[in-house]
Design a protein around this motif. Structure first.
Motif, PDB file in Angstrom:
ATOM      1  N   GLY A 189       0.842  -1.205   0.000  1.00 48.33           N
ATOM      2  CA  GLY A 189       0.000   0.000   0.000  1.00 48.33           C
ATOM      3  C   GLY A 189       0.871   1.247   0.000  1.00 48.33           C
ATOM      4  N   TYR A 190       0.591   2.144  -0.962  1.00 50.27           N
ATOM      5  CA  TYR A 190       1.347   3.391  -1.044  1.00 50.27           C
ATOM      6  C   TYR A 190       0.402   4.579  -0.953  1.00 50.27           C
ATOM      7  CZ  TYR A 190       5.658   5.957  -2.172  1.00 50.27           C
ATOM      8  OH  TYR A 190       6.778   6.759  -2.113  1.00 50.27           O
ATOM      9  N   GLY A 191      -0.564   4.456  -0.027  1.00 51.94           N
ATOM     10  CA  GLY A 191      -1.372   5.613   0.352  1.00 51.94           C
ATOM     11  C   GLY A 191      -0.526   6.470   1.285  1.00 51.94           C
ATOM     12  N   TRP A 192      -1.155   7.403   1.998  1.00 52.85           N
ATOM     13  CA  TRP A 192      -0.360   8.296   2.854  1.00 52.85           C
ATOM     14  C   TRP A 192       0.388   7.529   3.927  1.00 52.85           C
ATOM     15  CZ3 TRP A 192       0.838  12.759   1.025  1.00 52.85           C
ATOM     16  CH2 TRP A 192      -0.013  13.348   0.087  1.00 52.85           C
ATOM     17  N   CYS A 193      -0.247   6.498   4.499  1.00 52.79           N
ATOM     18  CA  CYS A 193       0.429   5.719   5.544  1.00 52.79           C
ATOM     19  C   CYS A 193       1.583   4.922   4.945  1.00 52.79           C
ATOM     20  CB  CYS A 193      -0.567   4.781   6.231  1.00 52.79           C
ATOM     21  SG  CYS A 193      -1.846   5.658   7.143  1.00 52.79           S
ATOM     22  N   GLY A 194       1.312   4.236   3.836  1.00 53.16           N
ATOM     23  CA  GLY A 194       2.360   3.441   3.187  1.00 53.16           C
ATOM     24  C   GLY A 194       3.548   4.299   2.766  1.00 53.16           C
ATOM     25  N   LYS A 195       3.263   5.493   2.270  1.00 51.02           N
ATOM     26  CA  LYS A 195       4.348   6.415   1.864  1.00 51.02           C
ATOM     27  C   LYS A 195       5.253   6.708   3.066  1.00 51.02           C
ATOM     28  CE  LYS A 195       1.652   9.428  -1.254  1.00 51.02           C
ATOM     29  NZ  LYS A 195       1.158   8.492  -2.162  1.00 51.02           N
ATOM     30  N   GLY A 196       4.602   7.000   4.195  1.00 52.46           N
ATOM     31  CA  GLY A 196       5.378   7.320   5.394  1.00 52.46           C
ATOM     32  C   GLY A 196       6.216   6.146   5.854  1.00 52.46           C
ATOM     33  N   ILE A 197       5.627   4.966   5.807  1.00 56.76           N
ATOM     34  CA  ILE A 197       6.352   3.773   6.268  1.00 56.76           C
ATOM     35  C   ILE A 197       7.538   3.489   5.342  1.00 56.76           C
ATOM     36  CG2 ILE A 197       6.171   1.281   6.647  1.00 56.76           C
ATOM     37  CD1 ILE A 197       3.114   1.802   7.228  1.00 56.76           C
ATOM     38  N   ALA A 198       7.273   3.533   4.022  1.00 57.90           N
ATOM     39  CA  ALA A 198       8.345   3.232   3.060  1.00 57.90           C
ATOM     40  C   ALA A 198       9.489   4.234   3.194  1.00 57.90           C
ATOM     41  CB  ALA A 198       7.774   3.256   1.640  1.00 57.90           C
ATOM     42  N   MET A 199       9.128   5.510   3.334  1.00 58.70           N
ATOM     43  CA  MET A 199      10.139   6.571   3.436  1.00 58.70           C
ATOM     44  C   MET A 199      11.022   6.362   4.668  1.00 58.70           C
ATOM     45  SD  MET A 199       9.347  10.690   3.782  1.00 58.70           S
ATOM     46  CE  MET A 199       7.820  10.400   4.556  1.00 58.70           C
ATOM     47  N   ARG A 200      10.370   6.057   5.807  1.00 53.60           N
ATOM     48  CA  ARG A 200      11.167   5.934   7.039  1.00 53.60           C
ATOM     49  C   ARG A 200      11.931   4.613   7.111  1.00 53.60           C
ATOM     50  NH1 ARG A 200      11.386  11.015   6.953  1.00 53.60           N
ATOM     51  NH2 ARG A 200       9.863  12.182   8.170  1.00 53.60           N
ATOM     52  N   LEU A 201      11.368   3.544   6.509  1.00 52.24           N
ATOM     53  CA  LEU A 201      12.130   2.284   6.473  1.00 52.24           C
ATOM     54  C   LEU A 201      13.399   2.478   5.655  1.00 52.24           C
ATOM     55  CD1 LEU A 201       9.341  -0.428   5.992  1.00 52.24           C
ATOM     56  CD2 LEU A 201      10.941  -0.286   7.911  1.00 52.24           C
ATOM     57  N   ARG A 202      13.272   3.199   4.545  1.00 55.93           N
ATOM     58  CA  ARG A 202      14.465   3.486   3.727  1.00 55.93           C
ATOM     59  C   ARG A 202      15.477   4.288   4.542  1.00 55.93           C
ATOM     60  NH1 ARG A 202      13.668   5.574  -2.225  1.00 55.93           N
ATOM     61  NH2 ARG A 202      12.664   7.356  -1.277  1.00 55.93           N
ATOM     62  N   GLY A 203      14.945   5.225   5.330  1.00 51.16           N
ATOM     63  CA  GLY A 203      15.836   6.032   6.174  1.00 51.16           C
ATOM     64  C   GLY A 203      16.597   5.204   7.196  1.00 51.16           C
ATOM     65  N   MET A 204      16.043   4.060   7.558  1.00 45.97           N
ATOM     66  CA  MET A 204      16.722   3.182   8.522  1.00 45.97           C
ATOM     67  C   MET A 204      17.637   2.175   7.812  1.00 45.97           C
ATOM     68  SD  MET A 204      15.635   4.022  11.603  1.00 45.97           S
ATOM     69  CE  MET A 204      15.720   2.654  12.759  1.00 45.97           C
ATOM     70  N   GLY A 205      17.734   2.306   6.487  1.00 50.15           N
ATOM     71  CA  GLY A 205      18.681   1.452   5.755  1.00 50.15           C
ATOM     72  C   GLY A 205      18.074   0.194   5.170  1.00 50.15           C
ATOM     73  N   ALA A 206      16.746   0.052   5.254  1.00 48.93           N
ATOM     74  CA  ALA A 206      16.124  -1.129   4.641  1.00 48.93           C
ATOM     75  C   ALA A 206      16.060  -0.942   3.130  1.00 48.93           C
ATOM     76  CB  ALA A 206      14.724  -1.329   5.203  1.00 48.93           C
ATOM     77  N   ARG A 207      16.063  -2.062   2.408  1.00 48.73           N
ATOM     78  CA  ARG A 207      15.836  -2.020   0.957  1.00 48.73           C
ATOM     79  C   ARG A 207      14.352  -2.263   0.756  1.00 48.73           C
ATOM     80  NH1 ARG A 207      19.419  -6.458  -1.126  1.00 48.73           N
ATOM     81  NH2 ARG A 207      19.479  -7.160   1.031  1.00 48.73           N
ATOM     82  N   VAL A 208      13.654  -1.232   0.269  1.00 44.08           N
ATOM     83  CA  VAL A 208      12.194  -1.259   0.359  1.00 44.08           C
ATOM     84  C   VAL A 208      11.544  -1.596  -0.990  1.00 44.08           C
ATOM     85  CG1 VAL A 208      10.133   0.097   0.946  1.00 44.08           C
ATOM     86  CG2 VAL A 208      12.260   0.439   2.230  1.00 44.08           C
ATOM     87  N   ILE A 209      10.628  -2.565  -0.930  1.00 42.15           N
ATOM     88  CA  ILE A 209       9.775  -2.914  -2.073  1.00 42.15           C
ATOM     89  C   ILE A 209       8.377  -2.438  -1.741  1.00 42.15           C
ATOM     90  CG2 ILE A 209       8.696  -4.838  -3.329  1.00 42.15           C
ATOM     91  CD1 ILE A 209      11.210  -6.518  -2.616  1.00 42.15           C
ATOM     92  N   VAL A 210       7.692  -1.841  -2.731  1.00 44.09           N
ATOM     93  CA  VAL A 210       6.300  -1.412  -2.523  1.00 44.09           C
ATOM     94  C   VAL A 210       5.389  -2.267  -3.401  1.00 44.09           C
ATOM     95  CG1 VAL A 210       4.669   0.489  -2.914  1.00 44.09           C
ATOM     96  CG2 VAL A 210       6.905   0.952  -1.869  1.00 44.09           C
TER      97      VAL A 210
END
Ligand code: ADE
Length: 426
Positions: A223-244
């Motif tokens: 999910g890349y709604g507003w919540c998903g956007k926030g989660i993906a952005m911050r997971l990337r900030g923690m160094g995760a390799r993020v798939i949406v």
């Protein structure tokens, strides 16, 4: 349980332990420091009493931030009662502190479904004129089981994306009995709470539950709604390799152009170390996906309901092979070499294992709630039974107050610029 403390008449409530009140009070005050907009509204409410004598049923996550909203409504003169909007999100010390303030609370962290429903029935029994809902459980209950109370209701407000979808469905079916203000849809709500709140608080919940290192992990965000956007952005900030993963082509494109790998869940299932759902839909991670997952894959949900990960299928697949490893961490044994880990019973992990969104974003969400309640008291009788936006003037005023509190000044249009924007000649 019946108390005589903090209010003129004995009032019923149902909480874990009244002796936790002092801890709750201190934490509520701590959150209040980050809620300057709501504080101003509370002061204004105390002077003007716009909710004087109004019976309100509030269904919300019983957190320090919600407590500040409840105290604001009380300052405005409301006669409010509160129940949990999720069985796992209640902070028991906060519930105790609110009861001590004379606000009846029906919420216990970890309550079973039957208790959760009983608590909803208890706040509805209050005979609300205004309903503040988070997920639409109270409003759905009123429209099915307590139609007798509908005529007395001036209006309601809704906090979440999921709840607004349910309210719109009720309206579309021609069944909505009173106006609803979709607080979720205010700019000062979803741009900030859903994105900048859900991102860090979801990670906070995952980390408190697991103490996992995110750096280098493959994290799948559904999910890349507003919540998903926030989660993906911050997971990337923690160094995760993020798939949406997405079902909406525009959002999928947006995720791709924001630099995320985008693919179907069918493909992502085999790749993820960590899965986080934020779709508002059911069975987004299902049997076919579990079958492909790596040993040790971790599944967390940040959507409103615990329906995004198909736990029934997972239980069937694991049979007796299930155990709790640590609080909020449950292991399902699918085969000798495949263990899947579910966090917080698939309920929203940010509130189950952590404390929900930070106060600074809830400041704006709950400023919208408080002002929307005041708006309904003033104008509700002139509104139709439809889903309404928060009036733009309220939304913009909240942004202005927040900027002011943050010490940020912005420019104003000059008379020349105003003229230019209002002309077509060029
Ligand atoms: N929803 C998400 N975070 C929350 C919080 N801190 N309080 C109330 N509702 C929330």
């Amino acid at each position: 349980m019946v108390s005589t403390t903090g209010s003129a008449r004995p009032r019923a409530f149902d909480i874990k332990d009244p002796s936790l009140a002092a801890d709750g009070r201190r934490r509520i005050d701590w959150a209040a420091r980050e809620m300057p907009v709501l504080r101003q509204i509370r002061e204004q409410f105390a002077r003007e009493r716009p909710l004087a004598g109004i019976r309100m049923s509030v269904c919300a996550h019983v957190t320090t931030e919600t407590a500040n909203l409840a105290l604001t409504l009380q300052a405005g003169g409301a006669d409010a009662v509160i129940c949990a909007s999720n069985p796992l999100s209640t902070q028991d010390d906060v519930a105790a502190a609110l009861v001590e303030e004379g606000l009846p609370v029906y919420a216990i962290k970890g309550e079973d479904n039957e208790t959760y429903q009983r608590h909803i029935r208890a706040v509805v029994e209050h005979g609300p004129q205004i309903v503040i809902d988070d997920g639409a459980d109270v409003i759905a209950y009123l429209h099915t089981e307590r139609k007798d109370l509908l005529p007395g209701i001036i209006g309601g407000t809704e906090e979440t994306t999921t709840g607004v979808i349910r309210h719109r469905a009720l309206e579309k079916a021609g069944l909505l009995a009173f106006p609803i203000v979709a607080v979720n849809d205010a700019d000062t709500k979803h741009f900030f709470d859903n994105r900048y709140g859900t991102g860090p608080s979801t990670i906070d919940g995952i980390l408190r539950a697991t103490n996992l290192l995110l750096a280098g992990k493959v994290a799948v965000v559904a999910g890349y709604g507003w919540c998903g956007k926030g989660i993906a952005m911050r997971l990337r900030g923690m160094g995760a390799r993020v798939i949406v993963t997405e079902i909406d082509p525009v959002r999928a494109l947006e995720a791709a152009m924001d630099g995320f790998a985008v693919m179907s869940m069918d493909r992502a299932a085999a790749l993820g170390d960590l899965f986080v759902t934020a779709t508002g839909n059911i069975n987004v991670i299902d049997r076919v996906h579990f079958e492909q997952m790596k040993d040790g894959a971790i599944l967390a949900n940040s959507g409103h309901f615990n329906a995004e990960v198909n736990l029934t299928a997972l239980e069937e697949m694991s049979g007796e092979g299930r155990r709790t490893l640590r609080p909020f961490v449950e292991e399902y044994l699918l085969g000798p070499d495949q263990r899947l880990i579910v966090l917080g019973e698939g309920r929203l992990i940010n509130l189950a294992a952590a404390e929900g969104h930070p106060a600074s974003v809830m400041d704006m969400s709950f400023a919208n709630q408080a002002l929307a309640a005041g708006y309904l008291v003033e104008h509700g009788k002139d509104l139709e039974p439809k889903v309404y936006s928060v009036p733009e003037a309220i939304d913009r005023e909240i942004a202005r107050l927040k900027l002011q509190a943050m010490g940020i000044e912005i420019d104003q249009l000059t008379a020349e610029q105003e003229r230019y924007l209002n002309s077509w000649e060029g």
